[in-house]
Design a protein around this motif. Structure first.
Motif, PDB file in Angstrom:
ATOM      1  N   PHE A  58       0.850  -1.181   0.000  1.00  0.00           N
ATOM      2  CA  PHE A  58       0.000   0.000   0.000  1.00  0.00           C
ATOM      3  C   PHE A  58       0.890   1.236   0.000  1.00  0.00           C
ATOM      4  N   VAL A  59       0.696   2.116  -0.974  1.00  0.00           N
ATOM      5  CA  VAL A  59       1.441   3.375  -1.048  1.00  0.00           C
ATOM      6  C   VAL A  59       0.557   4.479  -0.500  1.00  0.00           C
ATOM      7  N   GLY A  60       0.982   5.069   0.601  1.00  0.00           N
ATOM      8  CA  GLY A  60       0.167   6.111   1.203  1.00  0.00           C
ATOM      9  C   GLY A  60       0.760   6.583   2.512  1.00  0.00           C
ATOM     10  N   GLU A  61      -0.014   7.327   3.258  1.00  0.00           N
ATOM     11  CA  GLU A  61       0.431   7.913   4.519  1.00  0.00           C
ATOM     12  C   GLU A  61       0.591   6.830   5.577  1.00  0.00           C
ATOM     13  N   LYS A  62       1.793   6.714   6.128  1.00  0.00           N
ATOM     14  CA  LYS A  62       2.071   5.660   7.104  1.00  0.00           C
ATOM     15  C   LYS A  62       1.260   5.833   8.382  1.00  0.00           C
ATOM     16  N   ALA A  63       1.013   7.080   8.759  1.00  0.00           N
ATOM     17  CA  ALA A  63       0.289   7.324  10.004  1.00  0.00           C
ATOM     18  C   ALA A  63      -1.143   6.791   9.945  1.00  0.00           C
ATOM     19  N   ARG A  64      -1.686   6.680   8.746  1.00  0.00           N
ATOM     20  CA  ARG A  64      -3.053   6.181   8.617  1.00  0.00           C
ATOM     21  C   ARG A  64      -3.126   4.681   8.856  1.00  0.00           C
ATOM     22  N   GLY A  65      -2.047   3.974   8.557  1.00  0.00           N
ATOM     23  CA  GLY A  65      -2.099   2.527   8.612  1.00  0.00           C
ATOM     24  C   GLY A  65      -2.878   1.991   7.424  1.00  0.00           C
ATOM     25  N   CYS A  66      -3.532   0.857   7.620  1.00  0.00           N
ATOM     26  CA  CYS A  66      -4.363   0.270   6.572  1.00  0.00           C
ATOM     27  C   CYS A  66      -5.502  -0.480   7.259  1.00  0.00           C
ATOM     28  N   PRO A  67      -6.467   0.264   7.838  1.00  0.00           N
ATOM     29  CA  PRO A  67      -7.519  -0.376   8.642  1.00  0.00           C
ATOM     30  C   PRO A  67      -8.383  -1.348   7.845  1.00  0.00           C
ATOM     31  N   LEU A  94       4.525  -4.158  12.828  1.00  0.00           N
ATOM     32  CA  LEU A  94       5.951  -3.834  12.881  1.00  0.00           C
ATOM     33  C   LEU A  94       6.151  -2.458  12.276  1.00  0.00           C
ATOM     34  N   VAL A  95       6.671  -1.545  13.081  1.00  0.00           N
ATOM     35  CA  VAL A  95       6.836  -0.153  12.668  1.00  0.00           C
ATOM     36  C   VAL A  95       8.314   0.101  12.399  1.00  0.00           C
ATOM     37  N   LEU A  96       8.650   0.276  11.113  1.00  0.00           N
ATOM     38  CA  LEU A  96      10.034   0.542  10.725  1.00  0.00           C
ATOM     39  C   LEU A  96      10.248   1.993  10.352  1.00  0.00           C
ATOM     40  N   ALA A  97       9.169   2.751  10.230  1.00  0.00           N
ATOM     41  CA  ALA A  97       9.267   4.165   9.883  1.00  0.00           C
ATOM     42  C   ALA A  97       8.048   4.888  10.422  1.00  0.00           C
ATOM     43  N   GLY A  98       8.293   6.024  11.116  1.00  0.00           N
ATOM     44  CA  GLY A  98       7.192   6.791  11.691  1.00  0.00           C
ATOM     45  C   GLY A  98       6.837   6.276  13.072  1.00  0.00           C
ATOM     46  N   SER A  99       6.174   7.112  13.861  1.00  0.00           N
ATOM     47  CA  SER A  99       5.834   6.686  15.217  1.00  0.00           C
ATOM     48  C   SER A  99       4.545   7.309  15.752  1.00  0.00           C
ATOM     49  N   PRO A 100       3.456   7.339  14.982  1.00  0.00           N
ATOM     50  CA  PRO A 100       2.185   7.768  15.562  1.00  0.00           C
ATOM     51  C   PRO A 100       1.594   6.677  16.439  1.00  0.00           C
ATOM     52  N   GLU A 101       0.503   6.982  17.114  1.00  0.00           N
ATOM     53  CA  GLU A 101      -0.063   6.046  18.082  1.00  0.00           C
ATOM     54  C   GLU A 101      -1.406   5.487  17.640  1.00  0.00           C
ATOM     55  N   SER A 102      -1.736   5.599  16.365  1.00  0.00           N
ATOM     56  CA  SER A 102      -3.077   5.224  15.911  1.00  0.00           C
ATOM     57  C   SER A 102      -3.219   3.753  15.560  1.00  0.00           C
ATOM     58  N   TRP A 103      -2.117   2.992  15.514  1.00  0.00           N
ATOM     59  CA  TRP A 103      -2.196   1.633  14.982  1.00  0.00           C
ATOM     60  C   TRP A 103      -2.834   0.645  15.939  1.00  0.00           C
ATOM     61  N   ALA A 104      -2.831   0.938  17.223  1.00  0.00           N
ATOM     62  CA  ALA A 104      -3.426  -0.006  18.180  1.00  0.00           C
ATOM     63  C   ALA A 104      -4.896  -0.247  17.873  1.00  0.00           C
ATOM     64  N   GLY A 105      -5.576   0.757  17.333  1.00  0.00           N
ATOM     65  CA  GLY A 105      -6.984   0.614  17.003  1.00  0.00           C
ATOM     66  C   GLY A 105      -7.236  -0.289  15.813  1.00  0.00           C
ATOM     67  N   GLN A 106      -6.176  -0.712  15.127  1.00  0.00           N
ATOM     68  CA  GLN A 106      -6.315  -1.593  13.975  1.00  0.00           C
ATOM     69  C   GLN A 106      -5.904  -3.029  14.299  1.00  0.00           C
ATOM     70  N   THR A 107      -5.708  -3.325  15.574  1.00  0.00           N
ATOM     71  CA  THR A 107      -5.232  -4.648  15.976  1.00  0.00           C
ATOM     72  C   THR A 107      -6.313  -5.430  16.709  1.00  0.00           C
ATOM     73  N   ARG A 108      -6.067  -6.728  16.827  1.00  0.00           N
ATOM     74  CA  ARG A 108      -6.916  -7.586  17.640  1.00  0.00           C
ATOM     75  C   ARG A 108      -6.512  -7.460  19.106  1.00  0.00           C
ATOM     76  N   PRO A 109      -7.394  -7.804  20.042  1.00  0.00           N
ATOM     77  CA  PRO A 109      -6.989  -7.863  21.455  1.00  0.00           C
ATOM     78  C   PRO A 109      -5.829  -8.836  21.633  1.00  0.00           C
ATOM     79  N   GLY A 110      -4.824  -8.411  22.393  1.00  0.00           N
ATOM     80  CA  GLY A 110      -3.655  -9.252  22.623  1.00  0.00           C
ATOM     81  C   GLY A 110      -2.614  -9.179  21.534  1.00  0.00           C
ATOM     82  N   ALA A 111      -2.780  -8.276  20.563  1.00  0.00           N
ATOM     83  CA  ALA A 111      -1.817  -8.147  19.474  1.00  0.00           C
ATOM     84  C   ALA A 111      -0.512  -7.543  19.986  1.00  0.00           C
ATOM     85  N   VAL A 112       0.555  -7.749  19.214  1.00  0.00           N
ATOM     86  CA  VAL A 112       1.874  -7.222  19.551  1.00  0.00           C
ATOM     87  C   VAL A 112       2.252  -6.143  18.544  1.00  0.00           C
TER      88      VAL A 112
END
Length: 242
Positions: free
Chosen positions: A177-186, A195-213
């Motif tokens: 996916f080519v786009g804004e990293k902060a958006r993720g890909c919900p 796995l975050v190799l570039a950028g550091s916003p905090e919005s990705w937790a909302g795109q995970t399952r409970p217990g995700a890493v």
């Protein structure tokens, strides 16, 4: 298809002079951390690093130095650098100001650290933020297997295009996916691992399952990554009602 005259597509037999280099690279990982074993070591064997390193680049050292490498003018030096423990910066564009090196193929020991922290298993859905050369993306594809799914996000279209070519030649088919990293890909979630190799916003937790890493390579200090485990369903069920 030949990959830099040193290997073939996924599923083919590894050429002898590549096999020993791969084993030597895996051995160098133990010089910086615990040895890479199990699924991670197997993934490193199945996804040769040279598939994701261009003909020209810069081998980086711990002191900030950079040594040019060129497969056409110095093949032995190029192969030695590719299968060393060094990160490799790759050129993206040339202009009046010279060549820009902004895409880095990380060191094997750093990759092993991140994959160990991420603890990826077969069948899991993974979001990678920062595709880079595509090497880590390909390793994630190996670790998740055919039943899993890898989504990788890259904001730089030039980097994404090069990574796409590398991955296609390696026989890997993640969702790129080519786009804004902060958006993720919900729309591709929810994810078991991020796995975050570039950028550091905090919005990705909302795109995970409970217990995700979530492993953030940018969130640690002095080269250390930050590992976060999202609360499980059991955690929420144990909270009192107010």
């Amino acid at each position: 298809m030949s990959r830099h005259d040193g290997g073939t597509r996924q599923g083919s037999t590894m050429l002898p002079h590549i096999a020993w280099r791969v084993e030597a690279m895996i051995a160098t990982i133990a010089e910086r951390r615990a040895p890479a074993t199990g699924p991670i070591a197997q993934a490193l064997r199945k996804v040769p690093r040279h598939w994701f390193v261009p003909s020209q680049g810069l081998a980086l050292d711990d002191d900030g130095g950079a040594v040019p490498i060129d497969r056409d003018t110095d093949p032995p030096g190029w192969w030695d650098a590719v299968y060393s423990g060094s990160p490799i910066a790759t050129p993206l564009a040339s202009g009046r100001g010279g060549t820009a090196y902004t895409c880095v193929n990380p060191s094997p020991s750093a990759v092993a650290d991140l994959l160990e922290l991420l603890d990826v298993g077969p069948g899991q859905r993974v979001m990678e933020v920062g595709t880079g050369s595509g090497w880590v993306t390909a390793l994630l594809c190996r670790l998740t297997g055919e039943a899993g799914g890898v989504t990788s996000i890259e904001s730089d279209p030039v980097v994404a295009e090069a990574a796409g070519r590398n991955l296609a030649a390696a026989g890997m088919r993640p969702h790129l996916f080519v786009g804004e990293k902060a958006r993720g890909c919900p729309e591709r979630g929810p994810y078991d691992r991020v796995l975050v190799l570039a950028g550091s916003p905090e919005s990705w937790a909302g795109q995970t399952r409970p217990g995700a890493v979530i492993v953030d390579a940018c969130g640690g200090n002095a080269g250390h990554a930050l590992r976060t485990v999202t609360p499980s369903a059991e955690y929420y069920s144990g909270l009192p009602d107010y």
